[in-house]
Scaffold this active site. Sequence first.
Site, short mmCIF file in Angstrom:
data_model
loop_
_atom_site.label_atom_id
_atom_site.label_comp_id
_atom_site.label_asym_id
_atom_site.label_seq_id
_atom_site.Cartn_x
_atom_site.Cartn_y
_atom_site.Cartn_z
N HIS A 70 -3.52 -78.38 -40.27
CA HIS A 70 -1.92 -78.18 -39.69
C HIS A 70 -1.80 -76.63 -39.29
O HIS A 70 -2.72 -75.90 -39.66
CB HIS A 70 -1.07 -78.26 -40.71
CG HIS A 70 -0.94 -79.80 -41.10
ND1 HIS A 70 0.19 -80.48 -42.04
CD2 HIS A 70 -1.34 -80.98 -40.56
CE1 HIS A 70 0.40 -81.58 -41.86
NE2 HIS A 70 -0.72 -82.20 -41.08
N GLU A 72 -0.20 -74.05 -40.59
CA GLU A 72 -0.21 -73.02 -41.66
C GLU A 72 -1.53 -73.22 -42.07
O GLU A 72 -1.91 -72.11 -42.56
CB GLU A 72 0.91 -73.80 -42.66
CG GLU A 72 2.42 -73.79 -42.15
CD GLU A 72 2.63 -74.90 -41.68
OE1 GLU A 72 3.83 -75.37 -41.39
OE2 GLU A 72 1.81 -76.01 -41.39
N SER A 97 9.05 -76.80 -40.69
CA SER A 97 9.38 -76.82 -41.85
C SER A 97 7.85 -77.31 -42.53
O SER A 97 7.47 -78.32 -42.10
CB SER A 97 10.36 -77.85 -42.51
OG SER A 97 10.39 -77.69 -43.95
N CYS A 102 0.91 -78.07 -46.75
CA CYS A 102 0.96 -76.73 -46.33
C CYS A 102 1.66 -75.88 -47.32
O CYS A 102 1.70 -74.77 -47.90
CB CYS A 102 1.58 -76.62 -44.95
SG CYS A 102 0.49 -77.21 -43.78
#
Length: 165
Positions: A70, A72, A97, A102
Amino acid sequence: MRNDQTDDVVSNDQTDDVVSHGPFIEAAIGEARKGLASGGIPIGSVLVIDGEIVGRGHNKRVQQGSSVLHAEMDCLENAGRLSASDYSRSTLYSTLSPCDMCTGAALLYKIPRVVVGENKTFQGPQRYMQERGVEVTILDNAECVAMMEDFIQARPELWNEDIGE
């Protein structure tokens, strides 16, 4: 599409100086655009310490066939090995978000601030982050919302795979 907004409400900090976040959320948006342009999901992230970007990343699950990259996670990986004192001064920016995974990484490294471009199309465990002492700021960035809405409409199957549905 998973959306826990009714369960996890985090107020927007309207007094926050949006200008101070501008360059960093723009860098995260640039990362999201890179992800989209390379055939992936348009989510981007940057890690900032003492006003400097030390890590950048975007969702690479599709491009690298990864189960964990992902935005992040890619950002933290690209920041490299940092000390606890570095993380304690950091802010993680994400166009969307952060999900459970993450969020867990941010909590593991005790990142004290997370700035979110938008949480309308997906909302991770923001209340949990707050309960654990993380300052969460939601920017409600129109470009972040539009980018995700367009992607979800165009590629719902890929989006559902990314969020585990």
